[in-house]
Scaffold this motif. Structure first.
Motif, PDB file in Angstrom:
ATOM      1  N   GLN A   3       0.800  -1.216   0.000  1.00  0.00           N
ATOM      2  CA  GLN A   3       0.000   0.000   0.000  1.00  0.00           C
ATOM      3  C   GLN A   3       0.836   1.270   0.000  1.00  0.00           C
ATOM      4  N   GLY A   4       2.140   1.159   0.112  1.00  0.00           N
ATOM      5  CA  GLY A   4       2.991   2.344   0.120  1.00  0.00           C
ATOM      6  C   GLY A   4       3.088   2.951  -1.271  1.00  0.00           C
ATOM      7  N   PRO A   5       3.654   4.152  -1.366  1.00  0.00           N
ATOM      8  CA  PRO A   5       3.750   4.812  -2.667  1.00  0.00           C
ATOM      9  C   PRO A   5       4.610   4.038  -3.666  1.00  0.00           C
ATOM     10  N   TRP A   6       5.683   3.390  -3.190  1.00  0.00           N
ATOM     11  CA  TRP A   6       6.511   2.606  -4.105  1.00  0.00           C
ATOM     12  C   TRP A   6       5.762   1.380  -4.609  1.00  0.00           C
ATOM     13  N   GLY A   7       5.008   0.742  -3.741  1.00  0.00           N
ATOM     14  CA  GLY A   7       4.236  -0.438  -4.129  1.00  0.00           C
ATOM     15  C   GLY A   7       3.157  -0.108  -5.143  1.00  0.00           C
TER      16      GLY A   7
END
Length: 68
Positions: A3-7
């Motif tokens: 759910q992170g920005p990189w993911g």
């Protein structure tokens, strides 16, 4: 699912690239089979690009709560 920005960015990139590869591969295979190169390749490449953009749009569009 990350759910992170990189993911989320990685998933969006994979969605677009996968759709383009599938579309181009299908178009190339049909062109070789039917002898129409490069027309189906170009058409399916564009369809794959549109599918990739649609997948990214669905990824970033908030979902509403299910109705009961």
């Amino acid at each position: 699912m990350p759910q992170g920005p990189w993911g989320i960015g990685f998933r969006a990139g994979v969605e677009v690239v996968a759709a383009l590869v599938v579309g181009a591969g299908l178009g190339f295979a049909l062109d070789r089979w039917l002898g129409t190169f490069p027309w189906l390749f170009l058409v399916f490449f564009l369809v794959g690009g549109a599918a990739g953009v649609l997948n990214v749009y669905r990824l970033f569009t908030p979902r509403s709560a299910p109705k009961r």
